[in-house]
Design a protein around this motif. Structure first.
Motif, mmCIF file in Angstrom:
data_model
loop_
_atom_site.group_PDB
_atom_site.id
_atom_site.type_symbol
_atom_site.label_atom_id
_atom_site.label_comp_id
_atom_site.label_asym_id
_atom_site.label_seq_id
_atom_site.Cartn_x
_atom_site.Cartn_y
_atom_site.Cartn_z
ATOM 1 N N ASN A 16 0.829 -1.204 0.000
ATOM 2 C CA ASN A 16 0.000 0.000 0.000
ATOM 3 C C ASN A 16 0.865 1.256 0.000
ATOM 4 O O ASN A 16 0.585 2.211 -0.720
ATOM 5 C CB ASN A 16 -0.912 0.022 1.225
ATOM 6 C CG ASN A 16 -2.072 -0.938 1.066
ATOM 7 O OD1 ASN A 16 -2.414 -1.325 -0.046
ATOM 8 N ND2 ASN A 16 -2.683 -1.325 2.168
ATOM 9 N N LEU A 17 1.928 1.218 0.807
ATOM 10 C CA LEU A 17 2.774 2.400 0.925
ATOM 11 C C LEU A 17 3.537 2.631 -0.383
ATOM 12 O O LEU A 17 3.596 3.767 -0.886
ATOM 13 C CB LEU A 17 3.740 2.214 2.098
ATOM 14 C CG LEU A 17 4.406 3.462 2.635
ATOM 15 C CD1 LEU A 17 3.369 4.472 3.065
ATOM 16 C CD2 LEU A 17 5.304 3.120 3.814
ATOM 17 N N VAL A 18 4.095 1.557 -0.952
ATOM 18 C CA VAL A 18 4.885 1.688 -2.180
ATOM 19 C C VAL A 18 4.003 2.183 -3.330
ATOM 20 O O VAL A 18 4.428 2.982 -4.159
ATOM 21 C CB VAL A 18 5.556 0.330 -2.520
ATOM 22 C CG1 VAL A 18 6.099 0.326 -3.931
ATOM 23 C CG2 VAL A 18 6.662 0.046 -1.520
ATOM 24 N N ALA A 19 2.736 1.732 -3.369
ATOM 25 C CA ALA A 19 1.837 2.184 -4.432
ATOM 26 C C ALA A 19 1.362 3.608 -4.178
ATOM 27 O O ALA A 19 1.162 4.374 -5.118
ATOM 28 C CB ALA A 19 0.646 1.238 -4.539
ATOM 29 N N ALA A 20 1.206 3.965 -2.900
ATOM 30 C CA ALA A 20 0.625 5.269 -2.584
ATOM 31 C C ALA A 20 1.577 6.418 -2.904
ATOM 32 O O ALA A 20 1.131 7.486 -3.322
ATOM 33 C CB ALA A 20 0.226 5.323 -1.112
ATOM 34 N N ILE A 21 2.887 6.196 -2.743
ATOM 35 C CA ILE A 21 3.833 7.312 -2.902
ATOM 36 C C ILE A 21 3.804 7.894 -4.317
ATOM 37 O O ILE A 21 3.536 9.084 -4.481
ATOM 38 C CB ILE A 21 5.259 6.896 -2.464
ATOM 39 C CG1 ILE A 21 5.257 6.573 -0.973
ATOM 40 C CG2 ILE A 21 6.252 8.010 -2.741
ATOM 41 C CD1 ILE A 21 6.516 5.891 -0.487
ATOM 42 N N PRO A 22 4.036 7.060 -5.392
ATOM 43 C CA PRO A 22 4.022 7.681 -6.733
ATOM 44 C C PRO A 22 2.669 8.285 -7.087
ATOM 45 O O PRO A 22 2.612 9.344 -7.728
ATOM 46 C CB PRO A 22 4.380 6.527 -7.671
ATOM 47 C CG PRO A 22 4.169 5.292 -6.907
ATOM 48 C CD PRO A 22 4.362 5.633 -5.469
ATOM 49 N N ILE A 23 1.584 7.628 -6.662
ATOM 50 C CA ILE A 23 0.264 8.152 -7.022
ATOM 51 C C ILE A 23 0.014 9.478 -6.301
ATOM 52 O O ILE A 23 -0.483 10.441 -6.908
ATOM 53 C CB ILE A 23 -0.825 7.099 -6.715
ATOM 54 C CG1 ILE A 23 -0.600 5.880 -7.598
ATOM 55 C CG2 ILE A 23 -2.213 7.661 -6.958
ATOM 56 C CD1 ILE A 23 -1.502 4.718 -7.347
#
Lengths: 297, 279
Positions: free
Chosen positions: A88-95
């Motif tokens: 969740n964290l890895v996906a949330a950062i770029p978005i």
């Protein structure tokens, strides 16, 4: 400079000089409520966990750590919670970095707040339909020829994992977004003026400023994922791979009526959460801590 | 000055948007499935149901006694909102306006219930409530739900009160306002927007609060979300469409208040709860 003759000021004034007056007392009712309903139950639970049915002090904890049906729940819960939180964290950062520049953020954030508001029970009911063998998701997958048979996405580890992504990703994303919008854009503009490319602006300016926030986000996301309960029962295999620690605690309390063992499990749960939070926060301490606003107002 | 963006960056942007779009489409389709199914006569092995009917709402209303459930839900929720306002707003006012010894400890007391997951403190809390005879009653459910609600109101209200200039209150005093008039004519109008936002958020969160209500509710004090859990848990006992109709009723009760809340707050405020306190 002699003050010997002046009488000491009345108690009320002395207390007021320390910030204790009638206004401060307004805090008491709320504080009393939380002492009664949060602090007291915690210590009562701790006391209860040390007084098991068999009379020994650590009987419950010995039982927990010697019965694989109980101690394995820690590993199973971590095996769900850690990958989900990281993903969740890895996906949330770029978005979040993209959405930050979007003019009409509100529509997206409103859609994303839906699963958080509706809660895990409704998400579980929706997923049972949608990801089931006859659901729209599997129909689409089979129509596109990606798989000949329906994918098994519910009543197993995947089901619980997906439900934690559906409720956890928006939560993580909205937190990261709020930390990101809290960083003064002037800092990035200054780096840009000095010739820094987008990638080095990210690495040297934004990421270091964001790390403390990401630490907090990881902890909050992890706490939610670790305490997963309704979706582990409804979407998982609650007797097998998704028998998480909260199921064990619930069963001890409300199926075996062994409140002492249930309290012990709740204490183990709190201890694991605390250990992870302390580890993440001490890692965070290695990075920059300070204001994320510009130097001059 | 605008240079054409390199291919790698454009590909990166595309991936980000495709992922976001995929998530949003699946989310909306998932909610759409529940709504579609609740109106379906028969839905097996096809893209869309064989026919449409509103009859499941009537049967769900009788089967699950939705009127009773809605009454209990709103009694619990409004009691929690009223009590958390009564306890939380004065406490937030004191914490925003005064520095006193032990303030850090008090702040920790209000921060912990928002950080510790409800299942963890809910089990010892339910034990205490059952021992004291409150377990399984409406009062017990309300008491349990106050544990996260009061700190939430406090932590939302503190920054809001801090940004109100204390000179306004001082000026009212100088002009001879009594404490009562200061409260009615100065503080209430100033605090109203922040209090409204905080209480609407508490309302939405309490409707959806599953764990604490589940652990403390008895047969007569179940809220809608707990009844929905039991209905999904006992899948197969009743028609899927009936359970879905109940899910839609639950969704509507939550979403109405969410829409009202979003007129006053930003969606990000739904999750940032204790953020300001953690620096």
């Amino acid at each position: 400079m002699s003050v010997g003759d002046t009488p000491p000021p009345p108690l009320r004034l002395r207390l007021a000089s320390h910030g204790l007056d009638a206004v401060t007392l307004l805090v008491l009712p709320a504080a009393a409520l939380l002492v009664a309903l949060f602090v007291y139950p915690f210590f009562y639970g701790l006391w209860l966990s040390l007084h098991p049915k068999d009379g020994s002090i650590f009987g419950n904890y010995v039982k927990f750590f010697s019965d694989p049906f109980l101690y394995e729940t820690i590993g199973k819960t971590l095996w769900l919670a850690v990958p989900v939180t990281v993903l969740n964290l890895v996906a949330a950062i770029p978005i979040a970095f993209r959405v930050r520049r979007m003019r009409n953020q509100r529509l997206l954030t409103t859609i994303l707040v839906l699963p958080i508001t509706l809660g895990t029970v409704l998400v579980a009911e929706g997923m049972l339909n949608y990801f089931g063998p006859q659901g729209w998701f599997n129909r689409t997958v089979m129509t596109l020829g990606l798989s000949a048979t329906p994918l098994k996405l519910v009543h197993n580890y995947t089901g619980v994992f997906l439900s934690l992504v559906i409720t956890g990703f928006p939560f993580t994303f909205l937190l990261v977004l709020s930390y990101l919008t809290g960083i003064d854009p002037v800092l990035e503009q200054a780096a840009s003026t000095l010739g820094a490319k987008a990638s080095s602006r990210f690495r040297h300016i934004l990421l270091p400023l964001l790390v403390p926030g990401l630490g907090v986000t990881f902890c909050l996301g992890f706490v939610q994922a670790f305490s997963v309960f309704p979706s582990a029962v409804l979407l998982g295999a609650p007797a097998g791979p998704t028998r998480v620690i909260s199921i064990a605690a619930y069963e001890a309390a409300f199926e075996q009526y062994d409140y002492s063992l249930a309290s012990a499990i709740a204490m183990v749960m709190a201890a694991v959460l605390l250990a992870v939070i302390v580890a993440v926060m001490s890692l965070r301490g290695l990075f920059y801590r300070g204001p994320a606003s510009g130097g001059k107002g | 000055m605008q240079q054409s963006r390199p291919i790698a960056e454009r590909a990166w942007v595309t991936i980000v948007w495709v992922l976001t779009g995929f998530f949003v489409v699946n989310l909306l389709a998932m909610i759409g499935t529940v709504v579609t199914s609740s109106f379906a006569t028969r839905w097996l092995g096809t893209w869309l149901p064989a026919g449409w009917t509103p009859k499941w709402y009537i049967s769900a209303w009788d089967e699950f006694q939705l009127d009773d459930l809605l009454i209990v839900t709103f009694e619990v929720v409004f009691a929690v909102v009223a009590l958390s306002a009564l306890l939380g707003i004065p406490a937030a006012y004191a914490l925003a306006r005064r520095e006193f010894p032990g303030k850090k400890l008090v702040m920790l007391l209000f921060l912990l219930p928002l950080l510790v997951p409800p299942v963890t403190y809910g089990i010892p809390l339910a034990t205490v409530l059952y021992k004291s005879g409150l377990g399984g009653t409406m009062s017990g459910v309300i008491a349990a739900n106050l544990v996260p609600a009061v700190p939430f109101v406090i932590l939302v209200m503190i920054p809001f009160i801090e940004q109100i200039d204390p000179k306004i209150e001082a000026a009212a005093r100088v002009f001879g306002a009594s404490t009562f008039r200061l409260f009615v004519h100065v503080l209430v109008p100033l605090l109203l927007p922040g209090a409204l936002a905080a209480l609407l958020l508490v309302l939405v969160r309490t409707i959806a609060m599953f764990e604490l209500t589940f652990l403390t509710a008895g047969p007569g004090s179940q809220t809608l979300v707990v009844a929905l859990y039991y209905a999904v848990f006992a899948a197969g006992v009743r028609a899927v469409q009936s359970v879905d109709a109940m899910a839609v009723v639950y969704m509507l009760t939550t979403l109405v208040w969410l829409i009202v809340a979003l007129r006053f707050v930003n969606p990000t405020q739904m999750v940032t709860r204790a953020k300001q306190q953690q620096h």
